[in-house]
Design a protein around this motif. Structure first.
Motif, PDB file in Angstrom:
ATOM      1  N   GLN A   4      45.003  55.240  36.599  1.00 29.08           N
ATOM      2  CA  GLN A   4      43.809  55.390  37.401  1.00 29.08           C
ATOM      3  C   GLN A   4      42.614  55.635  36.493  1.00 29.08           C
ATOM      4  N   ASN A   5      41.485  55.047  36.815  1.00 27.08           N
ATOM      5  CA  ASN A   5      40.271  55.205  36.034  1.00 27.08           C
ATOM      6  C   ASN A   5      39.657  56.564  36.342  1.00 27.08           C
ATOM      7  N   LEU A   8      35.954  56.502  37.726  1.00 28.14           N
ATOM      8  CA  LEU A   8      35.815  56.175  39.145  1.00 28.14           C
ATOM      9  C   LEU A   8      36.299  57.328  40.013  1.00 28.14           C
ATOM     10  N   ASP A   9      37.376  57.995  39.595  1.00 25.16           N
ATOM     11  CA  ASP A   9      37.880  59.138  40.344  1.00 25.16           C
ATOM     12  C   ASP A   9      36.816  60.224  40.440  1.00 25.16           C
ATOM     13  N   ARG A  12      33.947  59.076  42.778  1.00 29.26           N
ATOM     14  CA  ARG A  12      34.354  59.074  44.187  1.00 29.26           C
ATOM     15  C   ARG A  12      34.475  60.480  44.749  1.00 29.26           C
ATOM     16  N   ILE A 194      29.364  53.404  41.745  1.00 24.87           N
ATOM     17  CA  ILE A 194      30.793  53.104  41.869  1.00 24.87           C
ATOM     18  C   ILE A 194      31.027  51.599  41.872  1.00 24.87           C
ATOM     19  N   ASN A 195      30.198  50.878  42.601  1.00 26.12           N
ATOM     20  CA  ASN A 195      30.340  49.413  42.646  1.00 26.12           C
ATOM     21  C   ASN A 195      30.103  48.802  41.267  1.00 26.12           C
ATOM     22  N   SER A 198      33.078  49.723  38.975  1.00 24.65           N
ATOM     23  CA  SER A 198      34.281  48.988  39.388  1.00 24.65           C
ATOM     24  C   SER A 198      34.251  47.551  38.898  1.00 24.65           C
ATOM     25  N   SER A 199      33.059  46.953  38.919  1.00 28.19           N
ATOM     26  CA  SER A 199      32.936  45.556  38.508  1.00 28.19           C
ATOM     27  C   SER A 199      32.673  45.398  37.015  1.00 28.19           C
ATOM     28  N   ASN A 281      31.766  46.864  30.226  1.00 28.18           N
ATOM     29  CA  ASN A 281      33.058  47.308  30.744  1.00 28.18           C
ATOM     30  C   ASN A 281      33.390  48.661  30.133  1.00 28.18           C
TER      31      ASN A 281
END
Length: 322
Positions: A4-5, A8-9, A12, A194-195, A198-199, A281
Motif C-alpha cells: 500500500q502506498n 496515499l494512505d 486519504r 489524491i488524484n 494516484s496518477s 511518479n
C-alpha cells in the motif's frame, strides 16, 4: 500483492478526518440550540404557571441537547484522530507537516474535555461545572484547530495545490464560519492531490524542501532528443524501516524491473508503484534491513526500467535519515 502506498494512505486519512470535522459542528450546533431555545421556552412556561410541566420539558431538552453535543464531540474525536494519523504518515515520508500533527493532539485533548463537560451537563445538576469545562475544552480545541489549518496549508504547499493552501488559511482563522468553509475547501483540495498522486502527475513545489536535502531540481539522463526521458526529481530519502522514497519523472509510461543501492547488497523486494506514468511518479521502494547504512550518508539507487522493450537504468540520489 503490492504494498500500500503510505503517501496515499496519509492523504486519504487526512481527507476523511476533515469530512468528520465538517459534519461534527452540525450535531453540536443543534444540541446548543436545543439547550438555549427549548430551555428558554420551558422557563417561559414555568413563569406562566405550568411549573411542573416546564421543569420536565427543561430536563428533557437538556438531556436531548447534551446527547447531540456529545455525539458531535465524539464524531469530532474520530475525525481528529484520522487527521492526526494522516499528518503523522505524511511526516514519516518527509513532508513538513508536523505542526498539523501537534494541532491534532491539542484538538483531541480539547474534544475529550468537551465530552467530559457534556457528560456532566446531561446530569442536569452538573450544569454549573459541566459548561465551564466544556468551554475550556473548546479553547484548547480552537488552538489545535488553528495549527491543523497551518498543517493543511503546508500540505497544499508541498504538493503545489492552491485550493488546499486556501482551505488551510481559512481553516486556521478562529471564526467558526470561516474555519468551516476552510475545511470544505481543504476537503476538495486534498481530493485533487489524491488524484494527482494516484496518477503520478503531480508537480512538486520547486521551493518545497521537506524530506529532501536540497530543493527540487531535475537530473536528466543523456538520451537522444526523441528517446524517452526518465530522471529523478529532487533528492530522495532512505529510512530505517527499509523504505526509500523517490520522485521520478517519466516522459512516457514504463515498468520498473528492479532497484538496488550501489555499493551495498541491498536490492528492492517491493516497488510501489512498479509502473511509471507520464509525469512525476512518487515511488516507495522496500530494501529490507538498512541498518548498515550511515545516517546522513548519500547513496545512489540504480533503477532498472523497461520502456517499450528497451532496458534503461537511471541513478537516483537518496540520503539515509535513519
Amino acid at each position: 500483492m503490492s504494498m500500500q502506498n503510505p503517501e496515499l494512505d496519509g492523504l486519504r486519512k487526512l481527507r476523511s478526518g476533515i469530512l468528520f470535522l465538517i459534519i461534527s459542528p452540525f450535531l453540536a450546533g443543534i444540541g446548543f440550540l436545543m439547550l438555549s431555545l427549548f430551555g428558554l421556552a420551558a422557563l417561559a412556561g414555568a413563569s406562566s404557571g405550568g411549573a411542573v410541566g416546564a421543569a420536565a420539558g427543561f430536563i428533557t431538552d437538556i438531556i436531548a441537547g447534551g446527547i447531540l453535543i456529545l455525539l458531535g464531540s465524539i464524531l469530532g474525536i474520530v475525525g481528529v484522530l484520522r487527521i492526526k494519523g494522516g499528518f503523522d504518515i505524511l511526516k514519516s515520508i518527509g513532508r513538513d507537516v508536523g505542526i498539523g500533527g501537534t494541532g491534532g493532539t491539542l484538538y483531541l485533548v480539547g474534544l475529550i474535555i468537551t465530552v467530559i463537560g457534556a457528560l456532566i451537563v446531561i446530569t442536569v445538576v452538573g450544569i454549573p461545572v459541566g459548561l465551564p469545562l466544556y468551554y475550556l475544552g473548546l479553547v484548547i480545541a480552537l488552538i489545535g484547530d488553528i495549527l491543523i489549518g497551518v498543517g493543511i496549508y503546508k500540505v497544499g504547499d508541498a504538493y503545489n495545490e492552491g485550493t488546499t493552501k486556501i482551505g488551510g488559511i481559512l481553516a486556521a482563522i478562529p471564526f467558526d464560519l470561516i474555519s468551516f468553509i476552510g475545511y470544505i475547501i481543504s476537503y476538495i483540495g486534498i481530493g485533487k492531490i489524491i488524484n494527482m498522486v494516484s496518477s503520478g502527475t503531480y508537480v512538486a513545489n520547486p521551493s518545497y524542501q521537506a524530506g529532501y536535502s536540497q530543493p527540487y531540481s531535475q537530473y536528466p539522463q543523456q538520451y537522444p532528443s526523441q528517446a524517452p526521458q526518465f530522471y529523478q526529481v529532487g533528492q530522495g530519502i532512505i529510512r530505517s524501516n527499509g523504505y526509500a522514497q523517490l520522485a521520478i519523472y517519466a516522459s512516457t509510461p514504463a515498468s520498473i524491473i528492479s532497484a538496488n543501492i550501489q555499493g551495498t547488497p541491498l536490492t528492492s523486494s517491493n516497488i510501489n508503484p512498479n509502473m511509471l506514468n507520464q509525469g512525476n511518479n512518487y515511488l516507495n521502494i522496500f530494501f529490507g534491513n538498512t541498518s548498515s547504512l550511515q545516517i546522513g550518508g548519500q547513496y545512489t539507487i540504480t533503477i532498472t526500467i523497461n520502456s517499450g522493450g528497451n532496458i534503461i537504468t537511471i541513478n537516483a540520489i537518496a540520503t539515509y535519515q535513519g
